[in-house]
Design an enzyme around this catalytic site. Structure first.
Site, PDB file in Angstrom:
ATOM      1  NE  ARG A  81      -2.699   0.243   3.533  1.00  0.00           N
ATOM      2  CZ  ARG A  81      -3.183   0.986   4.517  1.00  0.00           C
ATOM      3  NH1 ARG A  81      -4.087   1.914   4.282  1.00  0.00           N
ATOM      4  NH2 ARG A  81      -2.779   0.795   5.750  1.00  0.00           N
ATOM      5  CG  HIS A 174      -5.254  -6.230   8.379  1.00  0.00           C
ATOM      6  ND1 HIS A 174      -4.785  -5.747   9.580  1.00  0.00           N
ATOM      7  CD2 HIS A 174      -4.267  -6.001   7.481  1.00  0.00           C
ATOM      8  CE1 HIS A 174      -3.566  -5.257   9.402  1.00  0.00           C
ATOM      9  NE2 HIS A 174      -3.231  -5.401   8.146  1.00  0.00           N
TER      10      HIS A 174
HETATM   11  N1  APR Z   1       5.231 -13.350  -8.058  1.00  0.00           N
HETATM   12  C1  APR Z   1       6.210 -13.298  -7.132  1.00  0.00           C
HETATM   13  N2  APR Z   1       6.564 -12.164  -6.493  1.00  0.00           N
HETATM   14  C2  APR Z   1       5.912 -11.049  -6.811  1.00  0.00           C
HETATM   15  C3  APR Z   1       4.876 -11.010  -7.782  1.00  0.00           C
HETATM   16  C4  APR Z   1       4.549 -12.228  -8.430  1.00  0.00           C
HETATM   17  N3  APR Z   1       3.593 -12.298  -9.357  1.00  0.00           N
HETATM   18  N4  APR Z   1       4.415  -9.732  -7.866  1.00  0.00           N
HETATM   19  C5  APR Z   1       5.134  -9.006  -6.996  1.00  0.00           C
HETATM   20  N5  APR Z   1       6.038  -9.791  -6.355  1.00  0.00           N
HETATM   21  C6  APR Z   1       7.026  -9.419  -5.351  1.00  0.00           C
HETATM   22  C7  APR Z   1       7.705  -8.081  -5.636  1.00  0.00           C
HETATM   23  O1  APR Z   1       8.724  -8.232  -6.617  1.00  0.00           O
HETATM   24  C8  APR Z   1       8.246  -7.710  -4.259  1.00  0.00           C
HETATM   25  O2  APR Z   1       9.572  -8.180  -4.052  1.00  0.00           O
HETATM   26  O3  APR Z   1       6.389  -9.214  -4.085  1.00  0.00           O
HETATM   27  C9  APR Z   1       7.303  -8.457  -3.288  1.00  0.00           C
HETATM   28  C10 APR Z   1       6.513  -7.516  -2.396  1.00  0.00           C
HETATM   29  O4  APR Z   1       7.423  -6.880  -1.561  1.00  0.00           O
HETATM   30  P1  APR Z   1       7.347  -5.339  -1.147  1.00  0.00           P
HETATM   31  O5  APR Z   1       6.964  -4.540  -2.324  1.00  0.00           O
HETATM   32  O6  APR Z   1       8.593  -5.005  -0.412  1.00  0.00           O
HETATM   33  O7  APR Z   1       6.087  -5.310  -0.151  1.00  0.00           O
HETATM   34  P2  APR Z   1       6.092  -5.700   1.401  1.00  0.00           P
HETATM   35  O8  APR Z   1       6.297  -4.497   2.226  1.00  0.00           O
HETATM   36  O9  APR Z   1       6.966  -6.884   1.614  1.00  0.00           O
HETATM   37  O10 APR Z   1       4.556  -6.113   1.584  1.00  0.00           O
HETATM   38  C11 APR Z   1       4.070  -7.294   0.998  1.00  0.00           C
HETATM   39  O11 APR Z   1       2.407  -7.594   2.694  1.00  0.00           O
HETATM   40  O12 APR Z   1       1.744  -6.267   4.465  1.00  0.00           O
HETATM   41  C12 APR Z   1       1.457  -6.652   3.152  1.00  0.00           C
HETATM   42  O13 APR Z   1       0.376  -4.712   2.183  1.00  0.00           O
HETATM   43  C13 APR Z   1       1.536  -5.500   2.170  1.00  0.00           C
HETATM   44  O14 APR Z   1       0.508  -6.672   0.362  1.00  0.00           O
HETATM   45  C14 APR Z   1       1.747  -6.225   0.880  1.00  0.00           C
HETATM   46  C15 APR Z   1       2.591  -7.439   1.300  1.00  0.00           C
END
Ligand code: APR
Length: 288
Positions: A81, A174
Site C-alpha cells: 500500500r 484487517h
Molecule cells: N510473483 C512473485 N513475487 C511477486 C509477484 C509475483 N507475481 N508480484 C510481486 N512480487 C514481489 C515483488 O517483486 C516484491 O519483491 O512481491 C514483493 C513484495 O514486496 P514489497 O513490495 O517489499 O512489499 P512488502 O512491504 O513486503 O509487503 C508485501 O504484505 O503487508 C502486506 O500490504 C503489504 O501486500 C503487501 C505485502
C-alpha cells in the site's frame, strides 16, 4: 517439517526469512519475480548464518518448482500500500498474484499450510482458500497478530506496563473495521475499563487503527514490515513447534460467530495441523 517457502521476497518476505532462519526453525526458499534481488537477499542472509550461528539454508529463485516439499508457504507477494491508497484498492492488483501463488502451492506442495500476508488481507486469504481448495484449517491470514501487537504497544505506552502484563485480542477485518476486544483486555490482571476512561480507550483504539497508515506516511516508500514479519514468524513458529497457542488469525468461518463462508480475524489455536480450532469468545453487543 524443515522447509518454509516465502512467495514474495520484498520487505516483509525477506525479513521473515531472516527471522525463521535465525530462530533455527526451518530452511527457507524465497520466490520472487524480481529474481536478482531475491537471489541477492538469499545470498546476503546466507552470509549472515556463520555469524548468527545457524545452519539453515536460504535460497532465492523465480521458479516456483523450488517450493516443492514445503510444509508452510507464506504468501507476501504483491504490491504494498502506498500513501493515500486503501487496502481495498490493492485488491485488483494483488488478486492475480495471490491466485497464481496459491495454485502453485496446491500443485507443488499439496500438504502445505498457507499463510497469506498480502493485502487486502481477508479477501486475499479467501482467494487463496478458493484457489487451493485446501481444508480451511490449512489456509489462514496474518493480520490479527499484528493488530493485537499494535494495540498492546499503544496500551503499554499509555499505561507504562510491560507488554507481558497486557492481555488483549484484536479480531475482525484487517483495516479500519478491526475490533479490539476491550471486554477481554486486562493490564496486570485488571480490566482495562477499570483503569482508563472510555475516552482514553477510544483514543488508544483510534491510534491502533491508524498505526499502519502512520508508519507508511513516515516511511514514504512502502509499508510496515518489521512487525508484520514478526507476526508471520510467530504463526510459523506455532505451527512448526505445534505450540497450540491461541492467536488472532484470519480464517474461513463456517458458522462460528454467526458467520458463514466469510474470511475474517478470529482467535484460533495454531499447531501442526494449522488453525486447528476456532475459539468463540463471548463478545459484547458493540464488539459483535
Ligand atoms: N510473483 C512473485 N513475487 C511477486 C509477484 C509475483 N507475481 N508480484 C510481486 N512480487 C514481489 C515483488 O517483486 C516484491 O519483491 O512481491 C514483493 C513484495 O514486496 P514489497 O513490495 O517489499 O512489499 P512488502 O512491504 O513486503 O509487503 C508485501 O504484505 O503487508 C502486506 O500490504 C503489504 O501486500 C503487501 C505485502
Amino acid at each position: 517439517m524443515t522447509k518454509v517457502s516465502i512467495i514474495g521476497a520484498g520487505n516483509v518476505g525477506a525479513t521473515l526469512a531472516m527471522r525463521i532462519a535465525e530462530a533455527d526453525l526451518a530452511d527457507v526458499v524465497m520466490i520472487d519475480i524480481a529474481e536478482g534481488a531475491c537471489r541477492g537477499k538469499a545470498m546476503d542472509l546466507t552470509d549472515s548464518a556463520p555469524i548468527m550461528g545457524h545452519n539453515r539454508r536460504i535460497t532465492g529463485s523465480k521458479d516456483y518448482k523450488d517450493i516443492a516439499g514445503s510444509g508452510i508457504a507464506v504468501i507476501t507477494a504483491g504490491f504494498p500500500r502506498m500513501p493515500g491508497m486503501s487496502r481495498e484498492e490493492l485488491f485488483q492488483k494483488n488478486s492475480s498474484v495471490v491466485r497464481e501463488a496459491a495454485a502453485n502451492v496446491k500443485s507443488l506442495c499439496p500438504q502445505a499450510i498457507i499463510i497469506v500476508v498480502t493485502n487486502p488481507l481477508d479477501a486475499m486469504t479467501y482467494l487463496a482458500s478458493r484457489e487451493s481448495c485446501f481444508d480451511r484449517r490449512r489456509v489462514m491470514g496474518m493480520a490479527g497478530v499484528l493488530d493485537t501487537a499494535r494495540f498492546t504497544a499503544v496500551l503499554a505506552e499509555i499505561s507504562g506496563a510491560d507488554y507481558k502484563d497486557i492481555k488483549t485480542f484484536v479480531i475482525g477485518s484487517h483495516g479500519d473495521s478491526m475490533v479490539p476486544l476491550v471486554s477481554c483486555t486486562t493490564i496486570k490482571g485488571s480490566p482495562v475499563s477499570k483503569i482508563f476512561s472510555q475516552d482514553k480507550i477510544d483514543l488508544a483504539l483510534a491510534r491502533t487503527k491508524n498505526r499502519g497508515a502512520e508508519i507508511m506516511n513516515l516511511l514514504k516508500a512502502g509499508s510496515a514490515y518489521y512487525a508484520p514479519s514478526a507476526s508471520a514468524y510467530y504463526m510459523v513458529r506455532a505451527i512448526i513447534k505445534d505450540t497450540k497457542e491461541v492467536m488472532s488469525v484470519s480464517c474461513i468461518l463456517q458458522g462460528e460467530y454467526g458467520l458463514k463462508d466469510v474470511c475474517i480475524g478470529v482467535p484460533a489455536k495454531l499447531g501442526k495441523g494449522g488453525a486447528e480450532e476456532i475459539i468463540e469468545l463471548p463478545l459484547n453487543g458493540r464488539e459483535k
